[in-house]
Design a protein around this motif. Structure first.
Motif, PDB file in Angstrom:
ATOM      1  N   THR B   9       0.835  -1.219   0.000  1.00  0.00           N
ATOM      2  CA  THR B   9       0.000   0.000   0.000  1.00  0.00           C
ATOM      3  C   THR B   9       0.855   1.249   0.000  1.00  0.00           C
ATOM      4  O   THR B   9       0.609   2.205  -0.739  1.00  0.00           O
ATOM      5  CB  THR B   9      -0.922   0.007   1.235  1.00  0.00           C
ATOM      6  OG1 THR B   9      -1.551  -1.258   1.325  1.00  0.00           O
ATOM      7  CG2 THR B   9      -1.961   1.116   1.134  1.00  0.00           C
ATOM      8  N   LEU B  10       1.867   1.228   0.840  1.00  0.00           N
ATOM      9  CA  LEU B  10       2.766   2.385   0.945  1.00  0.00           C
ATOM     10  C   LEU B  10       3.478   2.630  -0.373  1.00  0.00           C
ATOM     11  O   LEU B  10       3.557   3.754  -0.863  1.00  0.00           O
ATOM     12  CB  LEU B  10       3.788   2.155   2.068  1.00  0.00           C
ATOM     13  CG  LEU B  10       4.790   3.282   2.283  1.00  0.00           C
ATOM     14  CD1 LEU B  10       4.083   4.551   2.714  1.00  0.00           C
ATOM     15  CD2 LEU B  10       5.827   2.897   3.327  1.00  0.00           C
ATOM     16  N   ALA B  13       1.070   4.084  -2.920  1.00  0.00           N
ATOM     17  CA  ALA B  13       0.781   5.499  -2.687  1.00  0.00           C
ATOM     18  C   ALA B  13       1.949   6.371  -3.118  1.00  0.00           C
ATOM     19  O   ALA B  13       1.785   7.416  -3.742  1.00  0.00           O
ATOM     20  CB  ALA B  13       0.475   5.728  -1.211  1.00  0.00           C
ATOM     21  N   GLU B  16       2.271   6.508  -6.901  1.00  0.00           N
ATOM     22  CA  GLU B  16       1.285   7.370  -7.548  1.00  0.00           C
ATOM     23  C   GLU B  16       1.756   8.820  -7.564  1.00  0.00           C
ATOM     24  O   GLU B  16       1.529   9.554  -8.506  1.00  0.00           O
ATOM     25  CB  GLU B  16      -0.047   7.274  -6.806  1.00  0.00           C
ATOM     26  CG  GLU B  16      -1.174   7.899  -7.612  1.00  0.00           C
ATOM     27  CD  GLU B  16      -2.455   8.029  -6.823  1.00  0.00           C
ATOM     28  OE1 GLU B  16      -3.419   8.524  -7.391  1.00  0.00           O
ATOM     29  OE2 GLU B  16      -2.474   7.667  -5.640  1.00  0.00           O
ATOM     30  N   LEU B  17       2.471   9.195  -6.507  1.00  0.00           N
ATOM     31  CA  LEU B  17       2.957  10.565  -6.411  1.00  0.00           C
ATOM     32  C   LEU B  17       4.127  10.825  -7.340  1.00  0.00           C
ATOM     33  O   LEU B  17       4.310  11.923  -7.845  1.00  0.00           O
ATOM     34  CB  LEU B  17       3.383  10.874  -4.972  1.00  0.00           C
ATOM     35  CG  LEU B  17       2.255  11.064  -3.962  1.00  0.00           C
ATOM     36  CD1 LEU B  17       2.838  11.219  -2.567  1.00  0.00           C
ATOM     37  CD2 LEU B  17       1.419  12.283  -4.293  1.00  0.00           C
TER      38      LEU B  17
END
Lengths: 352, 193
Positions: B9-10, B13, B16-17
Protein backbone atom coordinates in the motif's frame (compact mmCIF):
# COMPACT_ATOMS: atom_id res chain seq x y z
CA UNK A 1 8.00 -4.92 15.14
CA UNK A 2 4.91 -3.10 16.36
CA UNK A 3 6.84 0.17 16.30
CA UNK A 4 7.82 -0.40 12.67
CA UNK A 5 4.24 -1.17 11.72
CA UNK A 6 3.11 1.94 13.56
CA UNK A 7 5.68 3.98 11.68
CA UNK A 8 4.55 2.56 8.35
CA UNK A 9 0.94 3.29 9.20
CA UNK A 10 1.78 6.87 10.08
CA UNK A 11 3.70 7.21 6.81
CA UNK A 12 0.70 6.06 4.80
CA UNK A 13 -1.61 8.28 6.78
CA UNK A 14 0.70 11.21 6.16
CA UNK A 15 0.61 10.58 2.40
CA UNK A 16 -3.19 10.50 2.34
CA UNK A 17 -3.51 13.52 4.59
CA UNK A 18 -1.18 15.40 2.24
CA UNK A 19 -3.33 14.38 -0.74
CA UNK A 20 -6.52 15.38 1.07
CA UNK A 21 -5.09 18.81 1.76
CA UNK A 22 -4.24 19.22 -1.92
CA UNK A 23 -7.86 18.76 -2.87
CA UNK A 24 -9.08 21.43 -0.45
CA UNK A 25 -9.86 24.68 -2.22
CA UNK A 26 -7.86 27.63 -0.94
CA UNK A 27 -7.42 31.14 -2.27
CA UNK A 28 -4.66 31.34 -4.90
CA UNK A 29 -1.46 32.70 -3.48
CA UNK A 30 -0.07 36.14 -4.11
CA UNK A 31 2.34 35.80 -7.03
CA UNK A 32 5.47 37.78 -7.72
CA UNK A 33 7.05 38.15 -11.13
CA UNK A 34 9.47 40.64 -12.57
CA UNK A 35 12.90 41.25 -13.95
CA UNK A 36 16.22 42.97 -13.52
CA UNK A 37 18.23 44.44 -16.39
CA UNK A 38 21.63 45.94 -16.89
CA UNK A 39 23.48 47.14 -20.00
CA UNK A 40 26.58 48.61 -21.60
CA UNK A 41 26.22 51.13 -24.41
CA UNK A 42 28.79 52.65 -26.73
CA UNK A 43 27.82 55.39 -29.18
CA UNK A 44 30.44 55.54 -31.93
CA UNK A 45 30.45 59.33 -31.79
CA UNK A 46 31.67 58.98 -28.18
CA UNK A 47 28.65 60.85 -26.86
CA UNK A 48 24.90 60.27 -26.71
CA UNK A 49 23.15 60.85 -30.03
CA UNK A 50 20.17 58.54 -30.45
CA UNK A 51 17.20 59.58 -28.28
CA UNK A 52 16.16 56.09 -27.19
CA UNK A 53 14.09 55.88 -24.01
CA UNK A 54 16.39 53.49 -22.18
CA UNK A 55 20.04 52.45 -22.63
CA UNK A 56 20.88 56.09 -22.22
CA UNK A 57 24.35 56.07 -20.63
CA UNK A 58 27.38 56.40 -22.91
CA UNK A 59 30.36 54.06 -22.41
CA UNK A 60 29.04 52.88 -19.09
CA UNK A 61 27.93 49.67 -17.45
CA UNK A 62 24.58 50.92 -16.21
CA UNK A 63 21.42 49.62 -14.63
CA UNK A 64 17.91 49.45 -15.99
CA UNK A 65 15.57 48.57 -13.16
CA UNK A 66 14.39 45.99 -10.69
CA UNK A 67 10.80 45.34 -11.64
CA UNK A 68 8.48 43.59 -9.16
CA UNK A 69 4.91 42.75 -10.12
CA UNK A 70 2.56 41.51 -7.43
CA UNK A 71 -0.66 39.83 -8.49
CA UNK A 72 -3.50 38.13 -6.73
CA UNK A 73 -6.81 36.87 -8.02
CA UNK A 74 -9.55 35.56 -5.80
CA UNK A 75 -12.66 34.45 -7.63
CA UNK A 76 -13.48 37.17 -10.14
CA UNK A 77 -11.51 39.95 -8.48
CA UNK A 78 -7.82 40.62 -8.97
CA UNK A 79 -5.21 43.28 -8.54
CA UNK A 80 -1.79 44.00 -10.00
CA UNK A 81 0.76 46.21 -8.32
CA UNK A 82 3.99 46.63 -10.28
CA UNK A 83 6.85 48.45 -8.62
CA UNK A 84 10.04 49.50 -10.35
CA UNK A 85 13.33 50.79 -8.98
CA UNK A 86 16.16 52.16 -11.06
CA UNK A 87 16.53 54.71 -13.89
CA UNK A 88 14.43 52.72 -16.37
CA UNK A 89 11.68 52.27 -13.82
CA UNK A 90 11.78 55.79 -12.43
CA UNK A 91 12.57 59.05 -14.21
CA UNK A 92 13.00 57.37 -17.62
CA UNK A 93 9.48 55.99 -17.67
CA UNK A 94 7.39 57.30 -14.78
CA UNK A 95 6.99 60.69 -13.17
CA UNK A 96 7.45 61.47 -9.50
CA UNK A 97 4.63 62.42 -7.16
CA UNK A 98 4.69 65.98 -8.45
CA UNK A 99 4.31 64.80 -12.04
CA UNK A 100 7.90 65.59 -12.99
CA UNK A 101 10.46 63.26 -14.57
CA UNK A 102 13.25 63.91 -12.12
CA UNK A 103 15.61 61.29 -10.75
CA UNK A 104 16.54 63.40 -7.78
CA UNK A 105 13.12 63.70 -6.19
CA UNK A 106 10.92 60.97 -4.81
CA UNK A 107 8.92 58.66 -7.03
CA UNK A 108 5.91 56.45 -6.42
CA UNK A 109 7.80 53.68 -8.30
CA UNK A 110 4.50 52.46 -9.77
CA UNK A 111 4.26 51.01 -13.29
CA UNK A 112 0.90 49.31 -12.85
CA UNK A 113 -1.57 49.63 -10.02
CA UNK A 114 -5.06 48.50 -10.85
CA UNK A 115 -7.94 46.38 -9.71
CA UNK A 116 -9.97 44.23 -12.03
CA UNK A 117 -13.25 42.33 -11.93
CA UNK A 118 -14.65 39.70 -14.29
CA UNK A 119 -18.32 40.58 -14.45
CA UNK A 120 -18.91 37.58 -16.71
CA UNK A 121 -16.66 35.23 -18.67
CA UNK A 122 -16.69 37.81 -21.46
CA UNK A 123 -16.84 41.17 -19.69
CA UNK A 124 -14.03 42.57 -17.56
CA UNK A 125 -13.85 45.90 -15.77
CA UNK A 126 -10.50 47.40 -14.78
CA UNK A 127 -9.57 50.64 -13.09
CA UNK A 128 -6.39 52.27 -11.86
CA UNK A 129 -2.97 53.24 -13.21
CA UNK A 130 -2.27 50.94 -16.13
CA UNK A 131 0.37 50.43 -18.77
CA UNK A 132 -0.88 51.96 -21.98
CA UNK A 133 -2.69 49.76 -24.47
CA UNK A 134 -1.11 51.73 -27.32
CA UNK A 135 2.01 50.60 -29.18
CA UNK A 136 4.20 47.58 -29.85
CA UNK A 137 6.96 48.12 -27.31
CA UNK A 138 6.66 48.30 -23.54
CA UNK A 139 8.63 49.53 -20.55
CA UNK A 140 9.49 46.09 -19.17
CA UNK A 141 12.63 44.78 -20.92
CA UNK A 142 11.10 41.30 -20.80
CA UNK A 143 8.32 42.40 -23.13
CA UNK A 144 10.61 43.81 -25.83
CA UNK A 145 12.86 42.04 -28.30
CA UNK A 146 15.13 45.04 -28.89
CA UNK A 147 16.75 46.74 -25.90
CA UNK A 148 16.80 50.26 -27.27
CA UNK A 149 13.36 51.59 -28.06
CA UNK A 150 11.64 52.89 -31.16
CA UNK A 151 10.76 56.55 -31.77
CA UNK A 152 7.10 55.55 -31.80
CA UNK A 153 7.43 54.08 -28.31
CA UNK A 154 9.45 56.98 -26.91
CA UNK A 155 6.96 59.54 -28.19
CA UNK A 156 3.81 57.60 -27.37
CA UNK A 157 2.07 57.13 -24.02
CA UNK A 158 3.60 54.88 -21.33
CA UNK A 159 0.70 54.70 -18.91
CA UNK A 160 -2.97 55.64 -19.00
CA UNK A 161 -4.73 55.94 -15.65
CA UNK A 162 -8.45 55.41 -16.00
CA UNK A 163 -11.30 52.99 -16.13
CA UNK A 164 -11.92 50.53 -18.95
CA UNK A 165 -14.32 47.77 -19.92
CA UNK A 166 -13.25 44.90 -22.15
CA UNK A 167 -15.73 42.61 -23.86
CA UNK A 168 -14.54 39.42 -25.55
CA UNK A 169 -16.93 38.49 -28.35
CA UNK A 170 -14.84 35.36 -28.89
CA UNK A 171 -11.21 34.33 -28.58
CA UNK A 172 -10.68 36.08 -31.94
CA UNK A 173 -12.42 39.41 -31.34
CA UNK A 174 -12.58 41.72 -28.34
CA UNK A 175 -13.32 45.38 -27.80
CA UNK A 176 -12.05 47.64 -25.05
CA UNK A 177 -13.37 51.11 -24.35
CA UNK A 178 -12.43 53.37 -21.50
CA UNK A 179 -12.20 56.82 -20.09
CA UNK A 180 -8.79 57.98 -18.96
CA UNK A 181 -7.13 60.95 -17.28
CA UNK A 182 -6.62 64.05 -19.40
CA UNK A 183 -2.84 63.63 -19.57
CA UNK A 184 -0.77 60.51 -20.29
CA UNK A 185 1.52 58.91 -17.73
CA UNK A 186 0.79 61.16 -14.74
CA UNK A 187 -0.51 59.61 -11.53
CA UNK A 188 -3.26 62.21 -11.29
CA UNK A 189 -5.26 64.12 -13.87
CA UNK A 190 -4.32 67.69 -14.60
CA UNK A 191 -7.94 68.66 -14.32
CA UNK A 192 -10.32 66.18 -15.87
CA UNK A 193 -10.90 62.55 -16.79
CA UNK A 194 -11.80 63.18 -20.40
CA UNK A 195 -9.51 61.14 -22.65
CA UNK A 196 -11.35 58.44 -24.57
CA UNK A 197 -9.53 55.26 -25.45
CA UNK A 198 -10.58 52.17 -27.37
CA UNK A 199 -8.94 49.03 -28.65
CA UNK A 200 -10.31 46.51 -31.13
CA UNK A 201 -8.46 43.19 -31.05
CA UNK A 202 -8.87 40.80 -33.93
CA UNK A 203 -7.13 37.52 -34.57
CA UNK A 204 -7.93 36.59 -38.19
CA UNK A 205 -5.89 33.37 -38.18
CA UNK A 206 -3.99 31.39 -35.58
CA UNK A 207 -0.86 33.23 -34.61
CA UNK A 208 -1.90 36.58 -36.07
CA UNK A 209 -3.17 39.23 -33.70
CA UNK A 210 -3.93 42.86 -34.54
CA UNK A 211 -4.84 45.73 -32.24
CA UNK A 212 -6.45 48.89 -33.58
CA UNK A 213 -6.07 51.59 -30.95
CA UNK A 214 -7.29 55.13 -30.51
CA UNK A 215 -6.64 57.57 -27.70
CA UNK A 216 -8.13 61.02 -27.94
CA UNK A 217 -8.64 63.90 -25.53
CA UNK A 218 -8.72 67.68 -25.33
CA UNK A 219 -5.37 67.79 -23.52
CA UNK A 220 -3.72 64.50 -24.50
CA UNK A 221 -4.22 64.89 -28.24
CA UNK A 222 -5.19 62.08 -30.58
CA UNK A 223 -3.18 59.00 -31.43
CA UNK A 224 -4.27 56.27 -33.82
CA UNK A 225 -2.20 53.14 -33.60
CA UNK A 226 -2.01 49.74 -35.25
CA UNK A 227 -0.01 47.05 -33.48
CA UNK A 228 0.10 43.61 -35.00
CA UNK A 229 2.25 40.50 -34.98
CA UNK A 230 2.08 37.25 -36.90
CA UNK A 231 3.94 34.08 -36.01
CA UNK A 232 4.11 32.93 -39.61
CA UNK A 233 6.12 29.76 -39.03
CA UNK A 234 7.67 28.06 -36.01
CA UNK A 235 10.78 30.16 -36.41
CA UNK A 236 9.63 33.33 -38.18
CA UNK A 237 7.60 36.15 -36.66
CA UNK A 238 6.70 39.48 -38.20
CA UNK A 239 5.52 42.46 -36.18
CA UNK A 240 4.34 45.88 -37.28
CA UNK A 241 3.52 49.12 -35.52
CA UNK A 242 2.12 52.17 -37.25
CA UNK A 243 0.90 55.31 -35.54
CA UNK A 244 -0.19 58.87 -36.14
CA UNK A 245 -0.30 61.54 -33.46
CA UNK A 246 -1.79 65.01 -33.44
CA UNK A 247 -1.35 67.10 -30.29
CA UNK A 248 -4.21 68.94 -28.66
CA UNK A 249 -4.69 72.52 -29.85
CA UNK A 250 -3.72 73.87 -26.44
CA UNK A 251 -0.41 71.98 -26.58
CA UNK A 252 0.75 72.75 -30.10
CA UNK A 253 0.50 71.92 -33.77
CA UNK A 254 2.07 69.22 -35.87
CA UNK A 255 2.74 65.80 -34.32
CA UNK A 256 4.30 62.70 -35.79
CA UNK A 257 3.60 59.66 -37.86
CA UNK A 258 5.63 56.51 -38.28
CA UNK A 259 5.86 52.84 -39.00
CA UNK A 260 8.14 50.13 -37.63
CA UNK A 261 8.59 46.59 -38.92
CA UNK A 262 9.89 43.80 -36.68
CA UNK A 263 10.98 40.62 -38.49
CA UNK A 264 12.44 37.96 -36.16
CA UNK A 265 13.86 34.55 -36.95
CA UNK A 266 14.86 31.78 -34.57
CA UNK A 267 18.22 30.44 -35.68
CA UNK A 268 18.53 27.86 -32.89
CA UNK A 269 16.81 26.76 -29.71
CA UNK A 270 18.44 29.55 -27.74
CA UNK A 271 19.18 32.26 -30.31
CA UNK A 272 16.77 34.54 -32.17
CA UNK A 273 17.81 37.33 -34.52
CA UNK A 274 15.62 40.33 -35.15
CA UNK A 275 15.63 43.52 -37.15
CA UNK A 276 13.67 46.64 -36.40
CA UNK A 277 13.30 49.03 -39.30
CA UNK A 278 11.53 52.24 -38.40
CA UNK A 279 10.54 55.32 -40.34
CA UNK A 280 9.53 58.24 -38.12
CA UNK A 281 8.32 61.53 -39.54
CA UNK A 282 7.65 64.70 -37.59
CA UNK A 283 4.94 66.98 -38.89
CA UNK A 284 5.50 70.67 -39.38
CA UNK A 285 4.29 72.67 -36.43
CA UNK A 286 5.21 73.67 -32.93
CA UNK A 287 5.07 70.25 -31.26
CA UNK A 288 8.57 68.95 -30.45
CA UNK A 289 9.22 65.20 -30.30
CA UNK A 290 12.11 63.20 -28.91
CA UNK A 291 13.53 62.83 -32.37
CA UNK A 292 14.10 65.06 -35.37
CA UNK A 293 12.71 68.62 -35.28
CA UNK A 294 9.29 69.34 -36.80
CA UNK A 295 9.08 68.78 -40.54
CA UNK A 296 11.85 66.20 -40.71
CA UNK A 297 12.23 62.42 -40.49
CA UNK A 298 14.55 59.62 -39.45
CA UNK A 299 15.08 56.03 -40.54
CA UNK A 300 16.41 53.73 -37.85
CA UNK A 301 17.65 50.16 -38.32
CA UNK A 302 18.36 48.01 -35.28
CA UNK A 303 19.84 44.53 -35.52
CA UNK A 304 19.35 42.59 -32.29
CA UNK A 305 20.02 39.07 -31.04
CA UNK A 306 18.33 37.41 -28.08
CA UNK A 307 20.53 34.70 -26.59
CA UNK A 308 18.62 32.78 -23.95
CA UNK A 309 20.05 30.86 -21.04
CA UNK A 310 16.77 29.91 -19.32
CA UNK A 311 15.65 32.99 -17.32
CA UNK A 312 18.60 35.08 -18.53
CA UNK A 313 18.60 36.77 -21.92
CA UNK A 314 21.68 38.42 -23.38
CA UNK A 315 20.88 41.12 -25.92
CA UNK A 316 23.66 42.34 -28.19
CA UNK A 317 22.41 45.07 -30.48
CA UNK A 318 23.70 47.35 -33.21
CA UNK A 319 21.71 50.42 -34.25
CA UNK A 320 22.11 52.88 -37.09
CA UNK A 321 19.89 55.98 -37.33
CA UNK A 322 19.79 58.17 -40.41
CA UNK A 323 18.18 61.62 -40.15
CA UNK A 324 16.78 63.45 -43.15
CA UNK A 325 19.00 66.49 -42.59
CA UNK A 326 22.38 66.95 -40.97
CA UNK A 327 20.83 69.68 -38.83
CA UNK A 328 18.38 67.25 -37.21
CA UNK A 329 20.39 66.72 -34.04
CA UNK A 330 23.19 64.18 -34.55
CA UNK A 331 26.82 65.25 -34.14
CA UNK A 332 30.17 63.65 -34.87
CA UNK A 333 33.04 62.97 -32.44
CA UNK A 334 34.33 66.47 -33.06
CA UNK A 335 30.89 68.05 -32.67
CA UNK A 336 30.19 68.59 -36.36
CA UNK A 337 26.69 68.14 -37.75
CA UNK A 338 25.89 64.77 -39.31
CA UNK A 339 22.92 62.82 -40.57
CA UNK A 340 23.86 59.50 -39.02
CA UNK A 341 24.44 58.05 -35.59
CA UNK A 342 25.25 54.52 -34.52
CA UNK A 343 25.55 52.68 -31.27
CA UNK A 344 26.25 49.24 -29.79
CA UNK A 345 24.43 47.88 -26.75
CA UNK A 346 24.98 44.71 -24.78
CA UNK A 347 22.20 44.13 -22.27
CA UNK A 348 21.36 41.34 -19.87
CA UNK A 349 17.80 40.77 -18.69
CA UNK A 350 16.85 38.25 -16.01
CA UNK A 351 13.15 37.43 -15.73
CA UNK A 352 11.50 35.69 -12.79
CA UNK B 1 1.13 -10.94 5.69
CA UNK B 2 -0.27 -7.73 7.16
CA UNK B 3 3.18 -6.18 6.99
CA UNK B 4 3.53 -7.11 3.34
CA UNK B 5 0.11 -5.66 2.56
CA UNK B 6 1.03 -2.47 4.34
CA UNK B 7 4.28 -2.20 2.42
CA UNK B 8 2.54 -2.70 -0.89
CA UNK B 9 0.00 0.00 0.00
CA UNK B 10 2.77 2.39 0.95
CA UNK B 11 4.69 1.68 -2.23
CA UNK B 12 1.54 2.15 -4.30
CA UNK B 13 0.78 5.50 -2.69
CA UNK B 14 4.36 6.69 -3.16
CA UNK B 15 4.45 5.43 -6.74
CA UNK B 16 1.28 7.37 -7.55
CA UNK B 17 2.96 10.56 -6.41
CA UNK B 18 6.20 10.05 -8.28
CA UNK B 19 5.19 8.07 -11.36
CA UNK B 20 4.45 11.18 -13.33
CA UNK B 21 6.66 11.46 -16.41
CA UNK B 22 6.97 7.68 -16.66
CA UNK B 23 3.18 7.49 -16.84
CA UNK B 24 3.24 8.92 -20.36
CA UNK B 25 3.68 6.41 -23.18
CA UNK B 26 4.47 6.60 -26.87
CA UNK B 27 1.74 5.11 -29.05
CA UNK B 28 2.03 3.37 -32.43
CA UNK B 29 2.36 6.79 -34.13
CA UNK B 30 5.19 7.77 -31.80
CA UNK B 31 2.99 10.35 -30.09
CA UNK B 32 2.80 10.87 -26.35
CA UNK B 33 -0.36 9.41 -24.81
CA UNK B 34 -1.71 8.48 -21.40
CA UNK B 35 -3.72 5.31 -21.98
CA UNK B 36 -5.57 2.91 -19.66
CA UNK B 37 -8.02 0.03 -19.93
CA UNK B 38 -10.17 -0.46 -16.83
CA UNK B 39 -12.21 -3.49 -15.92
CA UNK B 40 -15.71 -2.69 -14.64
CA UNK B 41 -17.65 -5.95 -14.69
CA UNK B 42 -20.50 -4.75 -12.48
CA UNK B 43 -21.60 -1.96 -14.86
CA UNK B 44 -23.14 -2.09 -18.31
CA UNK B 45 -21.51 -0.22 -21.16
CA UNK B 46 -24.51 2.16 -21.29
CA UNK B 47 -24.09 3.13 -17.63
CA UNK B 48 -20.36 3.64 -17.93
CA UNK B 49 -20.80 5.71 -21.08
CA UNK B 50 -23.54 7.88 -19.58
CA UNK B 51 -21.54 8.60 -16.44
CA UNK B 52 -18.35 9.34 -18.38
CA UNK B 53 -20.23 11.64 -20.76
CA UNK B 54 -21.66 13.56 -17.81
CA UNK B 55 -18.15 13.87 -16.39
CA UNK B 56 -16.76 15.10 -19.73
CA UNK B 57 -19.49 17.69 -20.18
CA UNK B 58 -18.60 19.14 -16.77
CA UNK B 59 -14.83 18.93 -17.27
CA UNK B 60 -14.62 22.68 -17.85
CA UNK B 61 -16.82 25.61 -18.88
CA UNK B 62 -15.89 25.13 -22.52
CA UNK B 63 -16.00 21.33 -22.56
CA UNK B 64 -18.14 19.97 -25.38
CA UNK B 65 -17.85 16.20 -25.75
CA UNK B 66 -18.49 14.85 -29.22
CA UNK B 67 -19.59 11.33 -30.10
CA UNK B 68 -16.85 9.22 -31.60
CA UNK B 69 -17.05 6.96 -34.65
CA UNK B 70 -17.01 3.79 -32.57
CA UNK B 71 -19.98 2.66 -30.50
CA UNK B 72 -20.19 4.26 -27.05
CA UNK B 73 -17.17 6.43 -27.65
CA UNK B 74 -16.64 10.16 -27.32
CA UNK B 75 -13.88 12.76 -27.51
CA UNK B 76 -13.52 15.89 -25.46
CA UNK B 77 -10.88 18.61 -25.55
CA UNK B 78 -9.32 20.10 -22.45
CA UNK B 79 -6.19 21.74 -21.19
CA UNK B 80 -3.78 21.56 -18.28
CA UNK B 81 -2.07 24.63 -16.86
CA UNK B 82 1.68 24.48 -16.37
CA UNK B 83 3.55 26.39 -13.71
CA UNK B 84 7.12 27.37 -12.93
CA UNK B 85 8.69 28.40 -9.67
CA UNK B 86 7.62 27.69 -6.15
CA UNK B 87 5.89 29.60 -3.40
CA UNK B 88 5.47 33.32 -4.17
CA UNK B 89 7.18 33.22 -7.55
CA UNK B 90 5.06 30.28 -8.76
CA UNK B 91 3.16 31.39 -11.84
CA UNK B 92 1.65 30.13 -15.06
CA UNK B 93 4.30 29.18 -17.60
CA UNK B 94 2.11 27.64 -20.26
CA UNK B 95 -0.80 25.41 -21.08
CA UNK B 96 -1.09 21.99 -22.65
CA UNK B 97 -4.17 21.24 -24.72
CA UNK B 98 -5.26 17.62 -25.05
CA UNK B 99 -7.99 15.38 -26.38
CA UNK B 100 -9.52 12.72 -24.15
CA UNK B 101 -10.82 9.74 -26.13
CA UNK B 102 -13.17 7.49 -24.21
CA UNK B 103 -14.89 4.24 -25.12
CA UNK B 104 -17.09 1.96 -23.05
CA UNK B 105 -17.86 -1.72 -23.55
CA UNK B 106 -19.63 -4.26 -21.37
CA UNK B 107 -17.47 -4.94 -18.34
CA UNK B 108 -14.69 -2.49 -19.22
CA UNK B 109 -13.80 0.88 -20.59
CA UNK B 110 -10.72 2.61 -21.99
CA UNK B 111 -9.52 6.15 -22.22
CA UNK B 112 -6.61 7.95 -23.82
CA UNK B 113 -5.25 11.42 -23.30
CA UNK B 114 -3.41 12.51 -26.45
CA UNK B 115 -2.87 15.25 -29.04
CA UNK B 116 -0.83 17.15 -26.46
CA UNK B 117 0.20 20.62 -27.63
CA UNK B 118 2.14 23.04 -25.46
CA UNK B 119 1.64 26.82 -25.64
CA UNK B 120 4.08 28.91 -23.59
CA UNK B 121 2.97 31.92 -21.58
CA UNK B 122 4.68 35.28 -21.19
CA UNK B 123 4.04 38.29 -19.02
CA UNK B 124 2.06 41.01 -20.77
CA UNK B 125 2.28 44.79 -20.26
CA UNK B 126 -0.34 44.65 -17.52
CA UNK B 127 1.55 42.09 -15.40
CA UNK B 128 -0.59 39.08 -16.38
CA UNK B 129 0.70 35.78 -17.72
CA UNK B 130 -0.85 35.20 -21.16
CA UNK B 131 -0.42 32.71 -24.01
CA UNK B 132 2.21 33.54 -26.62
CA UNK B 133 0.24 33.96 -29.84
CA UNK B 134 0.96 31.48 -32.59
CA UNK B 135 3.41 29.27 -30.71
CA UNK B 136 2.12 25.70 -30.42
CA UNK B 137 4.60 22.91 -29.76
CA UNK B 138 3.81 19.22 -30.10
CA UNK B 139 4.79 17.53 -26.84
CA UNK B 140 7.23 15.22 -28.60
CA UNK B 141 9.10 18.25 -29.98
CA UNK B 142 9.58 20.01 -26.65
CA UNK B 143 13.30 19.31 -26.48
CA UNK B 144 13.81 21.10 -29.78
CA UNK B 145 12.64 24.30 -28.09
CA UNK B 146 13.53 23.83 -24.44
CA UNK B 147 16.26 22.29 -22.32
CA UNK B 148 15.79 18.71 -21.14
CA UNK B 149 15.11 19.94 -17.60
CA UNK B 150 12.41 22.36 -18.77
CA UNK B 151 10.88 19.70 -21.01
CA UNK B 152 10.89 17.14 -18.18
CA UNK B 153 9.11 19.61 -15.96
CA UNK B 154 6.37 20.04 -18.58
CA UNK B 155 6.10 16.25 -19.11
CA UNK B 156 5.73 15.77 -15.36
CA UNK B 157 2.98 18.34 -15.11
CA UNK B 158 1.14 16.82 -18.09
CA UNK B 159 1.33 13.37 -16.49
CA UNK B 160 0.12 14.80 -13.18
CA UNK B 161 -2.78 16.46 -15.00
CA UNK B 162 -3.70 13.12 -16.64
CA UNK B 163 -3.50 11.27 -13.31
CA UNK B 164 -5.64 13.85 -11.54
CA UNK B 165 -8.27 13.90 -14.32
CA UNK B 166 -8.22 10.11 -14.50
CA UNK B 167 -8.96 9.93 -10.78
CA UNK B 168 -11.98 12.23 -11.19
CA UNK B 169 -13.17 10.21 -14.21
CA UNK B 170 -12.95 6.98 -12.25
CA UNK B 171 -14.82 8.50 -9.33
CA UNK B 172 -17.53 9.72 -11.70
CA UNK B 173 -17.89 6.28 -13.27
CA UNK B 174 -17.91 4.59 -9.86
CA UNK B 175 -20.68 7.08 -9.07
CA UNK B 176 -18.66 8.08 -6.06
CA UNK B 177 -17.76 11.73 -6.48
CA UNK B 178 -15.53 13.17 -3.80
CA UNK B 179 -17.61 14.84 -1.14
CA UNK B 180 -16.08 17.80 0.60
CA UNK B 181 -17.71 17.65 4.00
CA UNK B 182 -18.00 20.91 5.82
CA UNK B 183 -16.91 20.29 9.42
CA UNK B 184 -19.88 20.61 11.71
CA UNK B 185 -19.76 23.38 14.25
CA UNK B 186 -19.78 21.82 17.70
CA UNK B 187 -22.56 22.93 20.00
CA UNK B 188 -21.83 23.88 23.56
CA UNK B 189 -24.07 24.87 26.45
CA UNK B 190 -22.27 27.67 28.18
CA UNK B 191 -24.68 27.54 31.11
CA UNK B 192 -23.45 24.06 32.10
CA UNK B 193 -20.14 24.59 33.77
Amino acid sequence: MKKRLLLLSFSILAVFVAKAQDTTKTDPALTISGSVDTYYKYDFSKHNNIPTSFASDQNSVSIGMVDLALKKKVGKASFVGELSFGPRGQAQSIPNAAGVYDEKTNSFHIQNLYVSYDVTDKLNLTGGYMATFVGYEVISPVGNFNYSTSYLFTNGPFQNPGFKATYAFSSKVSLMAGIFNDSWNLYTSVNKVNTFGAQLMISPVTGWTAYLNVLTGKLSGTEFDLTTSYQITDIFKLGLNAADFKPAAVVGTGGFTGVALYPQVGVSKDVTLGLRGEYFKTKSGSYATLGPPPGSSVFAATLTANVKARPLTLIPEFRLDNNKNDTDGFTTKSGGLTKTASQFVLAAVYAF
Amino acid sequence: MKKALLLVTLLFATAELYAQKDSLQLDENNEYVYYKVVSKPELSADSVYARAWKFAAALSKDAKPKKGKADKAFNVAGKFMNYTGTSLVRKESGEVSYTLNFQAADGRYKYKFGDFVYTPYKRDRYGNMVAVQGVHIDLKNLTSKYSQKEADDIYNQVATGCITTELRLKQAIDNNPPVMKRPEVKKVHTGNW
